[in-house]
Design a protein around this motif. Sequence first.
Motif, PDB file in Angstrom:
ATOM      1  N   HIS A   1     -13.493 -20.140 -14.958  1.00  0.00           N
ATOM      2  CA  HIS A   1     -12.412 -18.822 -15.757  1.00  0.00           C
ATOM      3  C   HIS A   1     -11.615 -18.204 -14.143  1.00  0.00           C
ATOM      4  O   HIS A   1     -11.322 -16.965 -14.232  1.00  0.00           O
ATOM      5  CB  HIS A   1     -13.285 -18.302 -16.046  1.00  0.00           C
ATOM      6  N   CYS A   2     -12.117 -19.451 -13.382  1.00  0.00           N
ATOM      7  CA  CYS A   2     -10.956 -18.392 -11.964  1.00  0.00           C
ATOM      8  C   CYS A   2      -9.746 -19.309 -11.329  1.00  0.00           C
ATOM      9  O   CYS A   2      -9.743 -20.395 -11.336  1.00  0.00           O
ATOM     10  CB  CYS A   2     -12.051 -18.331 -10.986  1.00  0.00           C
TER      11      CYS A   2
ATOM     12  N   ALA B   1      -8.873 -14.242  -8.407  1.00  0.00           N
ATOM     13  CA  ALA B   1      -8.820 -14.002  -9.990  1.00  0.00           C
ATOM     14  C   ALA B   1      -9.824 -14.630 -10.738  1.00  0.00           C
ATOM     15  O   ALA B   1      -9.528 -15.473 -11.449  1.00  0.00           O
ATOM     16  CB  ALA B   1      -7.340 -13.929 -10.445  1.00  0.00           C
ATOM     17  N   ASP B   2     -10.921 -13.828 -11.406  1.00  0.00           N
ATOM     18  CA  ASP B   2     -11.827 -13.697 -12.199  1.00  0.00           C
ATOM     19  C   ASP B   2     -11.473 -13.416 -13.287  1.00  0.00           C
ATOM     20  O   ASP B   2     -11.819 -11.754 -13.805  1.00  0.00           O
ATOM     21  CB  ASP B   2     -13.400 -13.836 -11.597  1.00  0.00           C
ATOM     22  N   TRP B   3     -11.117 -13.729 -14.089  1.00  0.00           N
ATOM     23  CA  TRP B   3     -10.170 -13.307 -16.091  1.00  0.00           C
ATOM     24  C   TRP B   3     -11.631 -12.964 -16.610  1.00  0.00           C
ATOM     25  O   TRP B   3     -11.389 -12.303 -17.532  1.00  0.00           O
ATOM     26  CB  TRP B   3      -9.205 -14.621 -16.307  1.00  0.00           C
ATOM     27  N   LYS B   4     -12.630 -13.974 -16.097  1.00  0.00           N
ATOM     28  CA  LYS B   4     -14.353 -13.459 -17.239  1.00  0.00           C
ATOM     29  C   LYS B   4     -14.125 -12.219 -16.596  1.00  0.00           C
ATOM     30  O   LYS B   4     -14.331 -11.246 -18.009  1.00  0.00           O
ATOM     31  CB  LYS B   4     -14.647 -14.356 -16.629  1.00  0.00           C
TER      32      LYS B   4
ATOM     33  N   THR C   1     -12.756  -9.745 -15.023  1.00  0.00           N
ATOM     34  CA  THR C   1     -11.856  -8.467 -14.385  1.00  0.00           C
ATOM     35  C   THR C   1     -11.577  -8.667 -12.900  1.00  0.00           C
ATOM     36  O   THR C   1     -11.361  -7.394 -12.378  1.00  0.00           O
ATOM     37  CB  THR C   1     -11.196  -8.096 -15.545  1.00  0.00           C
TER      38      THR C   1
END
Length: 207
Positions: free
Chosen positions: A18-19, A31-34, A36
């Motif tokens: 997820h990064c 960016a860690d979208w899990k 934010t």
Amino acid sequence: MAEDTDSLAAITRVLSPHCRVTRMSDGALIADWKRTRFLGLAMTEVQKFTSGSPEERAELVIGLMRAGCATARRKKYPDVSVGLWLGGVHLLIRTLGFGRVLRLLSLAAPGYARADLPSTEEIGRLKRAVQSHSSRSWFVNGDCKSEALTAFVLLRRCGLQAVLHVGVREHPFALHAWTVSGGLCIPDADPRGHAFTPVLSIDCGEL
């Protein structure tokens, strides 16, 4: 620029699914979208992933793990996949020659190594799988070069440290190849009790 690209690729391999990593003018942004969340790395830190010492890379990976951007879980190859890799590597050796295949290692075996060390049990499982497929295959037929190269590529693609050795014995003259990782050799470094003196060692996927 090429070194920066390799460094970003090395970072990407260790990140959680997820990064995402993006190159910035002064470094990189993860960016860690899990969750934010965003994590910045200076260019000096980015470059350490390919040009830094093992200790520096380990420190960076541990930092990413603590930040939740990387995981300690490693990719594991199923037994059938090991057999496919072994057959493919052997075909390349027979087609291109052992020397040329060694020069292509950087394309298949990345030089980056993770911080966590392989266990003896983990390397032992890979050794048994490689040698089992090799002995059962009329095509490979126990070829040490194919076994060593297959083990080297699979270990490095998992992010684990591995060193490929090519050795020579003078009386009677013979060549032998083996990969060392986690204190074990794939295949054995001294088959049938015969010692071989290393004349070539590869630990970063390049000659």
